[in-house]
Scaffold this motif. Structure first.
Motif, PDB file in Angstrom:
ATOM      1  N   TYR A   1      27.383  16.202  32.319  1.00 34.48           N
ATOM      2  CA  TYR A   1      28.245  17.305  32.739  1.00 34.48           C
ATOM      3  C   TYR A   1      28.990  16.970  34.032  1.00 34.48           C
TER       4      TYR A   1
ATOM      5  N   GLN B   1      31.231  22.128  35.671  1.00 39.80           N
ATOM      6  CA  GLN B   1      30.411  22.728  34.619  1.00 39.80           C
ATOM      7  C   GLN B   1      29.030  23.107  35.144  1.00 39.80           C
ATOM      8  N   LEU B   2      28.455  22.261  35.982  1.00 37.48           N
ATOM      9  CA  LEU B   2      27.138  22.547  36.539  1.00 37.48           C
ATOM     10  C   LEU B   2      27.180  23.751  37.465  1.00 37.48           C
TER      11      LEU B   2
ATOM     12  N   SER C   1      29.351  27.316  34.415  1.00 38.15           N
ATOM     13  CA  SER C   1      28.988  27.844  33.099  1.00 38.15           C
ATOM     14  C   SER C   1      27.811  27.155  32.420  1.00 38.15           C
ATOM     15  N   LYS C   2      27.296  26.069  32.956  1.00 30.73           N
ATOM     16  CA  LYS C   2      26.340  25.272  32.189  1.00 30.73           C
ATOM     17  C   LYS C   2      24.919  25.274  32.747  1.00 30.73           C
ATOM     18  N   ARG C   3      24.608  26.174  33.664  1.00 26.69           N
ATOM     19  CA  ARG C   3      23.254  26.158  34.236  1.00 26.69           C
ATOM     20  C   ARG C   3      22.191  26.438  33.182  1.00 26.69           C
TER      21      ARG C   3
ATOM     22  N   ALA D   1      22.452  25.973  30.045  1.00 27.89           N
ATOM     23  CA  ALA D   1      22.429  24.866  29.086  1.00 27.89           C
ATOM     24  C   ALA D   1      21.612  23.696  29.620  1.00 27.89           C
ATOM     25  N   ILE D   2      21.811  23.317  30.891  1.00 22.30           N
ATOM     26  CA  ILE D   2      21.061  22.166  31.411  1.00 22.30           C
ATOM     27  C   ILE D   2      19.582  22.508  31.538  1.00 22.30           C
TER      28      ILE D   2
ATOM     29  N   GLU E   1      18.173  22.081  28.076  1.00 21.31           N
ATOM     30  CA  GLU E   1      18.160  20.674  27.657  1.00 21.31           C
ATOM     31  C   GLU E   1      17.101  19.871  28.423  1.00 21.31           C
TER      32      GLU E   1
END
Length: 271
Positions: free
Chosen positions: A135, A139-140, A143-145, A147-148, A151
């Motif tokens: 990422y 993104q970090l 919107s991607k907290r 998601a990470i 994962e």
């Protein structure tokens, strides 16, 4: 002072030895813990039997019991990892874990009591590096907290399932970017928000103008239709209706029927 009987000394020695043996043989396992038995003269770690549960146990004095906490525990980690474009990101995360109860003997035999440092910490760090590397900082940050977090949990869980450790949850508590990158992202987000607000105002104004135009067009069409439908006869009839209504008003004094132009009634007021 009377001397002890000769038989008394051996008895005392035996009692002392028994006390020492019992003390070394007695094992108390507290709540939330379990014990792994190590048999000195027979195959070492016991892996084919359930762990020793809570409570008081007696074991042979030449054997050992290794006590493990089997409740859920928390590991807090601060990790410096690289994003997809090579920028250093600081991540603070917590992992909730516990040893697999039925495999406690295997855990002790393969990893030992410091299994946290041997396998859990390396696993979560490896997963974090792998996931964050996919990422960008933007993104970090935005919107991607979630998601990470998901994962990292999935990748760490796969590693630990082979190590007799159960991973229950991974929580990403904070993602810290370099100040310059953070300020640039925030500035970009503000500009995007302002642009969206401006576009919204334009759309709203356009819709309002369209509404006014439609209303004006409707009024014009109505007037045109009304004008085309009005004849002298209709006007006279409407004039007569109005005359009747006005004649009933206390303010009207004199009404001359047919006194106006086109034969319409002429109404004279007080003055």
């Amino acid at each position: 002072m009377d001397k002890l009987p000769k038989i008394g000394i051996p008895v005392i020695i035996i009692i002392i030895i028994l006390i020492i043996v019992i003390a070394k043989s007695a094992v108390t396992i507290d709540s939330g813990e379990a014990g792994v038995l190590y048999k000195t003269f027979k195959n070492g770690v016991v892996t084919d039997e359930p762990p020793m549960g809570e409570g008081f146990h007696i074991v042979a004095p030449w054997n050992k019991v290794f006590v493990y906490e089997v409740r859920q525990q928390e590991l807090f980690e601060k990790m410096r990892v690289l994003s997809s474009n090579g920028l250093e990101i600081l991540i603070e995360a917590s992992a909730w874990y516990e040893p697999v109860y039925k495999d406690l003997g295997n855990l002790h035999q393969s990893l030992g009591e410091n299994y946290l440092q041997r396998v859990i910490q390396p696993a979560i760090r490896s997963a974090a590096r792998s996931v964050v590397g996919r990422y960008t900082p933007e993104q970090l940050y935005s919107s991607k907290r979630d998601a990470i977090q998901d994962e990292i949990f999935a990748e760490t869980k796969v590693i630990l399932e082979k190590q007799y450790v159960q991973l229950n949850e991974v929580l990403v508590r904070d993602v810290t970017l370099p100040n310059t990158i953070k300020e640039a992202i925030e500035r970009k987000l503000r500009q995007e928000q302002e642009s969206l607000e401006y576009e919204f105002r334009l759309v709203t104004a356009s819709k309002e103008a369209e509404k006014v135009r439609i209303e004006a067009q409707g009024k014009a069409d109505a007037n045109r239709i009304l004008s085309a439908s009005l004849t002298d006869k209709i006007l006279q009839d409407k004039g007569i209706d109005a005359t009747v209504q006005l004649s009933q008003s206390p303010n009207s004094k004199v009404i001359v029927v047919g006194g106006g132009e086109s034969g319409l009634p002429l109404i004279l007021g007080n003055n």
